[in-house]
Design a protein around this motif. Structure first.
Motif, mmCIF file in Angstrom:
data_model
loop_
_atom_site.group_PDB
_atom_site.id
_atom_site.type_symbol
_atom_site.label_atom_id
_atom_site.label_comp_id
_atom_site.label_asym_id
_atom_site.label_seq_id
_atom_site.Cartn_x
_atom_site.Cartn_y
_atom_site.Cartn_z
ATOM 1 N N LYS A 25 -62.767 12.525 -10.230
ATOM 2 C CA LYS A 25 -63.769 11.509 -10.525
ATOM 3 C C LYS A 25 -63.602 10.973 -11.942
ATOM 4 O O LYS A 25 -63.734 9.799 -12.195
ATOM 5 C CB LYS A 25 -65.182 12.065 -10.350
ATOM 6 C CG LYS A 25 -65.550 12.310 -8.917
ATOM 7 C CD LYS A 25 -66.964 12.841 -8.813
ATOM 8 C CE LYS A 25 -67.313 13.155 -7.378
ATOM 9 N NZ LYS A 25 -68.642 13.748 -7.271
ATOM 10 N N LYS A 26 -63.286 11.872 -12.876
ATOM 11 C CA LYS A 26 -63.118 11.452 -14.267
ATOM 12 C C LYS A 26 -61.886 10.570 -14.425
ATOM 13 O O LYS A 26 -61.913 9.597 -15.142
ATOM 14 C CB LYS A 26 -63.006 12.670 -15.174
ATOM 15 C CG LYS A 26 -64.304 13.407 -15.359
ATOM 16 C CD LYS A 26 -64.127 14.574 -16.288
ATOM 17 C CE LYS A 26 -65.421 15.348 -16.426
ATOM 18 N NZ LYS A 26 -65.249 16.513 -17.284
ATOM 19 N N SER A 27 -60.793 10.916 -13.750
ATOM 20 C CA SER A 27 -59.574 10.127 -13.902
ATOM 21 C C SER A 27 -59.730 8.735 -13.288
ATOM 22 O O SER A 27 -59.146 7.773 -13.759
ATOM 23 C CB SER A 27 -58.381 10.844 -13.277
ATOM 24 O OG SER A 27 -58.552 10.944 -11.883
ATOM 25 N N GLY A 28 -60.556 8.609 -12.246
ATOM 26 C CA GLY A 28 -60.787 7.314 -11.630
ATOM 27 C C GLY A 28 -61.594 6.376 -12.506
ATOM 28 O O GLY A 28 -61.530 5.170 -12.371
ATOM 29 N N SER A 29 -62.359 6.925 -13.428
ATOM 30 C CA SER A 29 -63.183 6.075 -14.295
ATOM 31 C C SER A 29 -62.365 5.420 -15.397
ATOM 32 O O SER A 29 -62.854 4.539 -16.086
ATOM 33 C CB SER A 29 -64.330 6.883 -14.891
ATOM 34 O OG SER A 29 -63.813 7.887 -15.736
ATOM 35 N N ASN A 30 -61.133 5.834 -15.574
ATOM 36 C CA ASN A 30 -60.278 5.261 -16.615
ATOM 37 C C ASN A 30 -59.419 4.114 -16.117
ATOM 38 O O ASN A 30 -58.534 3.660 -16.821
ATOM 39 C CB ASN A 30 -59.379 6.348 -17.209
ATOM 40 C CG ASN A 30 -60.174 7.380 -17.979
ATOM 41 O OD1 ASN A 30 -61.226 7.062 -18.522
ATOM 42 N ND2 ASN A 30 -59.688 8.602 -18.012
ATOM 43 N N VAL A 31 -59.660 3.656 -14.912
ATOM 44 C CA VAL A 31 -58.876 2.569 -14.335
ATOM 45 C C VAL A 31 -59.263 1.267 -15.016
ATOM 46 O O VAL A 31 -60.438 0.944 -15.164
ATOM 47 C CB VAL A 31 -59.127 2.479 -12.814
ATOM 48 C CG1 VAL A 31 -58.403 1.283 -12.225
ATOM 49 C CG2 VAL A 31 -58.693 3.758 -12.136
ATOM 50 N N GLU A 32 -58.266 0.515 -15.447
ATOM 51 C CA GLU A 32 -58.533 -0.770 -16.084
ATOM 52 C C GLU A 32 -58.827 -1.818 -15.029
ATOM 53 O O GLU A 32 -58.251 -1.792 -13.946
ATOM 54 C CB GLU A 32 -57.324 -1.214 -16.905
ATOM 55 C CG GLU A 32 -57.114 -0.385 -18.141
ATOM 56 C CD GLU A 32 -56.023 -0.966 -19.022
ATOM 57 O OE1 GLU A 32 -55.864 -2.208 -19.035
ATOM 58 O OE2 GLU A 32 -55.335 -0.181 -19.665
ATOM 59 N N PRO A 33 -59.708 -2.771 -15.323
ATOM 60 C CA PRO A 33 -59.989 -3.832 -14.353
ATOM 61 C C PRO A 33 -58.758 -4.711 -14.144
ATOM 62 O O PRO A 33 -57.877 -4.790 -15.009
ATOM 63 C CB PRO A 33 -61.135 -4.616 -14.986
ATOM 64 C CG PRO A 33 -61.125 -4.243 -16.424
ATOM 65 C CD PRO A 33 -60.485 -2.904 -16.535
#
Length: 69
Positions: A6-14
């Motif tokens: 979940k934490k790694s998915g929040s670092n996805v750039e738009p």
């Protein structure tokens, strides 16, 4: 799902940078891009359908035709 995924998915750039809405100037939303809301998107669509937006043309089209020859 673990908390790590979940934490790694929040670092996805738009995919694209947010831009101001062409109707009201607020930041655009991903689901309504380039507009901020469905309301602004529909206001713009209504302007296109009602003929408020127009592509400029030459004032005297006969002169424009003569220049091409």
């Amino acid at each position: 799902m673990s908390s790590e995924s979940k934490k790694s998915g929040s670092n996805v750039e738009p995919l694209r940078a947010t831009r101001p809405c062409p109707e009201c100037g607020r930041p655009s939303a991903r689901e309504h891009y380039p507009f901020c809301s469905a309301r602004c998107r529909n206001v713009d669509l209504n302007r296109w359908l009602s003929g408020s937006y127009a592509i400029p043309v030459a004032d005297d089209e006969s002169k424009a035709d003569d220049e091409d020859r």
